[in-house]
Design an enzyme around this catalytic site. Sequence first.
Site, PDB file in Angstrom:
ATOM      1  N   SER A 287       0.853  -1.174   0.000  1.00 20.50           N
ATOM      2  CA  SER A 287       0.000   0.000   0.000  1.00 20.50           C
ATOM      3  C   SER A 287       0.893   1.230   0.000  1.00 20.50           C
ATOM      4  O   SER A 287       1.937   1.251   0.656  1.00 20.50           O
ATOM      5  CB  SER A 287      -0.880  -0.020   1.254  1.00 20.50           C
ATOM      6  OG  SER A 287      -1.045   1.281   1.734  1.00 20.50           O
ATOM      7  N   LYS A 288       0.467   2.245  -0.763  1.00 18.29           N
ATOM      8  CA  LYS A 288       1.267   3.478  -0.837  1.00 18.29           C
ATOM      9  C   LYS A 288       1.396   4.106   0.541  1.00 18.29           C
ATOM     10  O   LYS A 288       2.245   4.941   0.773  1.00 18.29           O
ATOM     11  CB  LYS A 288       0.641   4.469  -1.812  1.00 18.29           C
ATOM     12  CG  LYS A 288       0.819   4.014  -3.238  1.00 18.29           C
ATOM     13  CD  LYS A 288       0.851   5.148  -4.217  1.00 18.29           C
ATOM     14  CE  LYS A 288       1.229   4.564  -5.565  1.00 18.29           C
ATOM     15  NZ  LYS A 288       0.975   5.392  -6.683  1.00 18.29           N
ATOM     16  N   ARG A 289       0.511   3.695   1.441  1.00 20.48           N
ATOM     17  CA  ARG A 289       0.549   4.299   2.768  1.00 20.48           C
ATOM     18  C   ARG A 289       1.577   3.631   3.674  1.00 20.48           C
ATOM     19  O   ARG A 289       1.857   4.114   4.749  1.00 20.48           O
ATOM     20  CB  ARG A 289      -0.842   4.257   3.414  1.00 20.48           C
ATOM     21  CG  ARG A 289      -1.626   5.490   3.011  1.00 20.48           C
ATOM     22  CD  ARG A 289      -3.040   5.488   3.469  1.00 20.48           C
ATOM     23  NE  ARG A 289      -3.891   5.872   2.343  1.00 20.48           N
ATOM     24  CZ  ARG A 289      -4.616   5.032   1.636  1.00 20.48           C
ATOM     25  NH1 ARG A 289      -4.623   3.758   1.939  1.00 20.48           N
ATOM     26  NH2 ARG A 289      -5.345   5.452   0.637  1.00 20.48           N
TER      27      ARG A 289
END
Length: 533
Positions: A287-289
């Site tokens: 996830s980009k997070r």
Amino acid sequence: MARLLMKLHSKILPSCHIRVYSQLREWCTSPSQAAGEVRVRFAPSPTGHLHLGGLRTALYNFLFARSKNGKFILRIEDTDQTRVVPQATQMLETMLLWAKISPDESPTVGGPLGPYLQSQRLHIYHKYIGKLLENGSAYRCFCTNMRLNWLRNDATRRNETPKYDNKCRSLSFTKIQELQRQGVPYCIRLKLEKITEPFQDLIYGPFLYDVADHEGDPVIIKSDGYPTYHFANVIDDHLMGITHVLRGVEWQMSTPKHLLLYKAFGWTAPLFGHLPLILNKDGSKLSKRQGDLHIEYYQAQGYFPEAVLNFVTDIGGGFENREHSELLSVEELARKFDVSRLNKNSCRLDKCKLEQYNRLALTKCIKSPTELPLLITQLQNLVQNAFGKRLLSSAVQARVFSTDYLKTVLIMNEGRITHLQDLLKPEFTYVWIVPDHLPLDQLPAITHSHAEVLETVLEVLIATSDNFTKEHIVEAIKCVGKQYGLKIHVIMKLIRMTVSGLKEGPPVGEMLFMLGKDTTVERIKHALYILQN
Ligand code: GLU
């Protein structure tokens, strides 16, 4: 097509038509396709930090360009202004340079086919959309948001995938003129055609997806006049002479749409290859997070760019008989890169490999006469920040911060540490200061005669005069051990604990040699003073 035009040019076209011909040629062939030069690009949207997946795309494009003596271009796709994060472009460029992936053409470097920022190319997209409207490959769509929402809801209600019903395809010329005169807002859509032939994915092989079967005609120019990703991406790839597109597999389903756009313009399309998904070790999607996947994070944690690049290529493949315990430089990676060897299976991240590569990279730097001075300066700063206030006398400070001492520390601990910062961990405190809690109360358990033994060791070490080498230190300690009837490991343990506070650790000979004679003598005297008071 280009060859055909060339023939036409030489046989039929008189010189006054050369301008017409070059216009035609521009529509059909990109400059570099004609020149036979490989040109690839990394085209991120400036929506945040550079992520491991983005770095992989950039790296493989870069390696491909270098391996083919081609050009690597950085283009910033910022047409979706609502998602643009201020400073993101600058951060992306900085991180690419940190990773030694230097673009030949970019917003900062410039280049012959710029601008390289899509928001500065809007006039170009407007020029090219005219061509598609003219040749009937695109059309104006006046459908309101209300109608589109209704279509979506209706499809959902019927358990169908929502898609635009291509209603405005069939608007008459007069109707379009009338709506335009009334100022009704419109977007422009591409007429999708049925696709029956697969395209050859450089990584996955033949890939067939009849987009018209699944989607309505896609918007290529939004009602605010901005192009969508698909349109701007294709125009720019063509005008920038891109010959090969290597990008994440999440774009694979978009490629047939892009190929239809190339066809609509009559342009030769680049070759496409899609890189598989990268997964977490447990198989979950990245996830980009995930903060620990940003390149800034790796930089801040003291990872070396080369380690990160080797880690990425270790996951993604692209090399024949890759020795996994070997760290390759960017140049070596480029020399050995073979696009046909890229992995097509989704790959899982194993952070242990990154640690392994970083250890190799650190060792390589320690061994390099040009890199070592930089490491020494970095270490000096780290130690200053962590222990500066606790180095009381100026004599001790001078010793600890001396280039010779820091160099010895690095060389002696090569292979033991993964990051430079590891040298600030509790087990290395003794390298810089007298540890706060020396476990001197535990010395009697090692031997009752601990104080006497230490006094003798002190005398013997002082007497080593200039011979404070590992071998002499060990010899001297062995002699004292014999004198007191102590086994070698027992006396070594006694000295290790006295000097460093560690019950276990590096061999005592190495430890004392690294600390140097003055520090060793001071530490033993300090311990004796405490023991006797
Ligand atoms: N702007 C797209 C992205 O953010 C580029 C995709 C492509 O390489 O075509 O990834």
